[in-house]
Every structure is written in C-alpha cells, then in structure tokens.
Design an enzyme around this catalytic site. Structure first.
Site, PDB file in Angstrom:
ATOM      1  N   HIS A  56       0.662  -1.007  -0.157  1.00  0.00           N
ATOM      2  CA  HIS A  56       0.009   0.265  -0.101  1.00  0.00           C
ATOM      3  C   HIS A  56       0.597   1.425  -0.088  1.00  0.00           C
ATOM      4  CE1 HIS A  56      -3.524   1.988   0.272  1.00  0.00           C
ATOM      5  NE2 HIS A  56      -3.453   2.733   1.277  1.00  0.00           N
ATOM      6  N   ARG A 212     -16.346   6.094   1.253  1.00  0.00           N
ATOM      7  CA  ARG A 212     -17.039   7.340   1.729  1.00  0.00           C
ATOM      8  C   ARG A 212     -16.556   8.427   0.268  1.00  0.00           C
ATOM      9  NH1 ARG A 212     -12.102  10.028   3.503  1.00  0.00           N
ATOM     10  NH2 ARG A 212     -10.771   7.914   4.350  1.00  0.00           N
ATOM     11  N   HIS A 272      -6.214  -1.182   5.860  1.00  0.00           N
ATOM     12  CA  HIS A 272      -6.747  -0.930   7.115  1.00  0.00           C
ATOM     13  C   HIS A 272      -7.503  -1.299   7.782  1.00  0.00           C
ATOM     14  CE1 HIS A 272      -4.047   2.564   6.190  1.00  0.00           C
ATOM     15  NE2 HIS A 272      -5.016   3.550   5.503  1.00  0.00           N
ATOM     16  N   ASP A 323       2.048   3.369   3.249  1.00  0.00           N
ATOM     17  CA  ASP A 323       0.714   3.604   3.064  1.00  0.00           C
ATOM     18  C   ASP A 323       1.552   6.029   2.399  1.00  0.00           C
ATOM     19  OD1 ASP A 323      -1.460   5.677   3.028  1.00  0.00           O
ATOM     20  OD2 ASP A 323      -2.141   4.808   5.426  1.00  0.00           O
TER      21      ASP A 323
HETATM   22 ZN   LIG Z   1      -3.798   4.782   1.877  1.00  0.00          ZN
END
Ligand SMILES: [Zn+2]
Length: 426
Positions: A56, A212, A272, A323
């Site tokens: 990621h 979202r 996550h 990330d």
């Molecule tokens: Zn991310």
C-alpha cells in the site's frame, strides 16, 4: 550463464541449506539445484531472502513525510482530518514531472530498505484544474517510469474516487481525483491497463478509494464489472468518524455493508480495517479477503489499533504497506505490528500460537505471501525458474548476524535489523 552458491536460502518451507542457482545474462533463473554443478561457482555469503512486498503506497505523499509533525500557529490540535487537508494541498500542487521525481526518489528508498514490489493505490489522476490529461493515464505512467528507474516491480491500482463523502459532492480540493461515473472510471482503468503493457515490471489492480468516496450503488456495480482475478483494493474503517458516518448514511458499519453488498473473495485487500467488530472480523476471514496493515502510518495518523491477535488466531491473512511513507522500513512495520499486540497483551511472542514458533518467521512469511496476493502475483515458491533472481542477502559480516543460529535470523532482522544489514542481490 552464472552459477551462484547460497549457504542459506529462504523458501516457502523455511530455510534451506546449500542451493545452487543458475542465472542467464538477464539474471533470469535457469536452474535451482541442491547438488554441485560442474560449472564455475560464485559463492554468496549470507542468508538469501526474497524482497519484501509493499502492499500500500501513495507515492506523492512522500513529498510531505515528516513536515506535519507539529501544530501550525493557528491550530490547537491535530488529527487525521487536518492531516488530510495538508495532503490535499500537496496533491493540488504536484505536476506529472514532480510526481515522477518524488516517486523515483521514494522507490529507490524502498529498494534500499528491502522492498522489491510496491502496490500503488493511485488516485491523483487529473490536471491542476481537475480535467483529464490528454493522455488519460499520464500520472499512472509517471509512476511506471519511476518504478523502472528505481528497479522495483509495480502493481498500479488506479482508484475510483467520485464524491467528497457520504452524500457529499466532491470537495474542490479533490478535483484531481474524480471520475464522475463507473464508465468514466473504467475508461481510465483500461487506459492504465493498456499503458502497463509497455512495461515488463508492471501489472494492474482495481479498486475504489473508500466507501465514503464512491456512491454505494456504483461500488456494487464496479465490483460486478471488474475483471475476476486481479487484486481489488480499498481503504476501509480507518477512522472512527468514518464508521459513524457510514452507519448514519448507509445504516451499516463499513465492513458490514461491504460483506452484505459485494462478493468479497481472496482477491480483495482491505486496507486498514482498523475499527471492526467481531462479526466483521469473522466475516472478512470467511470470505478469504485479506487485510493490508500500515502500522507506521496508522500510528502517525492516530488511527487506532487493528485487532491483529484475534484476526490472526482465527486464520486471517495480512500484508504490510508504507501508505504515507512516514516510515519506509519493512522491519519496522512488522516490529510495530507485533509490539502493539505485546503491549496490549502484556506478554511476549503472542503471535506464536504453537510451541517452537518464532515471531519473526510468522511475520515474514505472512507479509510476503499475502503481499504477493496483493500484487496479483502467483508463485509456487519464493524463488522460481523463469523469474528474475531478486532478493537480499542478510549479511553476516557484522556483530548482529555473525554466528547467528539460522532459526533466529528472521527474528534478528525484524526486531534488531535495518536496511544496513541487507545487500541487494541484483
Ligand atoms: Zn492509504
């Protein structure tokens, strides 16, 4: 042709002694043998491991690593959402040339730290005004170029990003991310896929940014239309606020909604999944979906803690990712995962479920194997005939690893080692 002799090589079944690997001029493996070949042998000292899989990444966020570790003069506190505002300002400013430069710098650092493959969760698609570039896959191709320059394999995952939040139009600051419809996004995806065919180190995945960021009916529709056997990634349940918003708009918690509306399977990689309840955790495991954990970023953003021990005990599978790139060491990511469990449990080696288990081995093999799935790479073993010989030698010419019993090598690397102990093989 060249024949290397390795004293110790890490395979799926664990450490194997004395292996001879023949490679051609392109470093492609021709033979893997246990008996001494007749050709000239080039001995390699150290312990050979395949590289780590970074499942990621948002490359552009490397441009802000370390510069938000304090309060601005007008702020009284800081959280994920204020960090996101800073991230948006960076996203609005980066040109294609700058993205390529930042990503090249980042990927070179990843390689230095032990990663051989990165999954790029990419949503910075359009120009400064939010219009598509003439070449729709312009920004994705910049990342592909960067991966070639750095010598890292890349799984490019162009993400579908459509709206600003549950029932919210896109925020103008998100304008570079947006595809209005599923078809518009699929057009972008197909262009990226086509472009990837010009690179022999790049493959593709598909995904939505988060529940979202895309309308629920379009999430359902996209995953129905998506190719069956490529990796599918999405952020989910990272922040408690996001869970509350999801409950008030969709009437379900994020993972609960996903389990009820999308046919999850082992190709799904949920990034996550920090805030999940017992039913959601069990639901994920039942579908075979995987989790991507990014402990240094999750710690930096104050996300919370994923219920790792329970997930692992029940057979859940996870990979790691860097990330936002606040940390780039795979050893640190894995160490963090275990240490948070130890701190919660107030015990040592909690991931060792059986006598004779070693924490380092469990973490390494899990992150590597689930990482390969996140990349869309299928392999029988860690080194295979027909693939390039890629990996790292854990060097023995230092106080940490000299005379280390083999069963403690991965543990030493993960809990005490760093990139300074890794020598890139090729
Ligand atoms: Zn991310």
């Amino acid at each position: 042709m060249k024949v290397y002799r390795f004293d110790n090589i890490l395979l799926k079944t664990g450490w194997t002694e004395e292996i001879y690997i023949t490679v051609d001029d392109e470093k492609v493996i021709q033979k893997i043998e246990t008996t001494l070949p007749e050709e000239e042998i080039f001995p390699k000292e150290g312990y050979l491991i395949p590289g780590f899989q970074n499942a990621h990444s948002h490359a552009f966020q490397y441009a802000m690593a370390g510069i938000n570790e304090g309060l601005s003069p007008e702020a009284k506190s800081d959280d994920f959402w204020s960090w996101r505002e800073n991230m948006y300002s960076i996203a609005l400013k980066i040109s294609p040339e700058e993205l390529e430069q930042v990503a090249t710098d980042l990927y070179i650092e990843m390689v230095r730290h032990g990663y051989t493959h990165v999954a790029e969760f990419h949503y910075l698609h359009h120009d400064f005004e939010g219009n598509p570039y003439e070449n729709l896959s312009e920004m994705s191709e910049r990342l592909m170029n960067a991966s070639v320059a750095a010598g890292i394999s890349l799984t490019i995952i162009p993400m579908f990003y459509q709206v600003g939040g549950f029932n919210l139009d896109a925020n103008p600051k998100q304008r570079r991310f947006i595809s209005q419809t599923v078809d518009e996004y699929l057009n972008l995806f197909e262009e990226v896929q086509k472009a990837s065919e010009n690179y022999n180190n790049v493959n593709v995945g598909i995904g939505v940014h988060s529940l979202r960021a895309v309308k629920p009916e379009d999430i359902i529709s996209l995953f129905k239309k998506a190719p069956a056997d490529i990796p599918k990634h999405l952020h989910i349940s990272e922040q408690e606020q996001e869970v509350r918003d999801c409950v008030s708009h969709l009437g379900k918690r994020p993972v609960e909604w996903l389990l009820e509306n999308v046919n999850l399977d082992e190709n799904f990689h949920l990034v996550h999944a920090t805030h999940i309840n017992k039913e959601e955790l069990e639901g994920i495991i039942k579908t075979g979906a995987n989790i991507v954990l990014c402990p240094s970023t999750e710690g930096n953003l104050g996300d919370g803690l994923f219920p790792l021990l329970e997930f692992f005990k029940k057979g859940g599978e996870f990979s790691i990712g860097t990330d936002s790139h606040i940390g780039l060491s795979p050893m640190e990511e894995l160490r963090w995962l275990d240490y948070t469990v130890r701190l919660i449990e107030k015990s040592r080696n909690p991931l060792c479920l059986n006598a004779g288990d070693y924490s380092g081995d469990i973490l390494y093999h899990m992150a590597y194997q689930t990482g390969l799935k996140a990349m869309g790479v299928t392999k029988e073993d860690y080194f295979e005939v027909g693939e390039k010989l890629k990996g790292y030698l854990i060097t023995k010419d230092n106080t940490l690893f000299k005379n280390k019993p083999i069963e403690h090598v991965l543990g030493t690397l993960i809990y005490s080692g760093g990139p300074e102990h890794l020598e890139r093989l090729i």
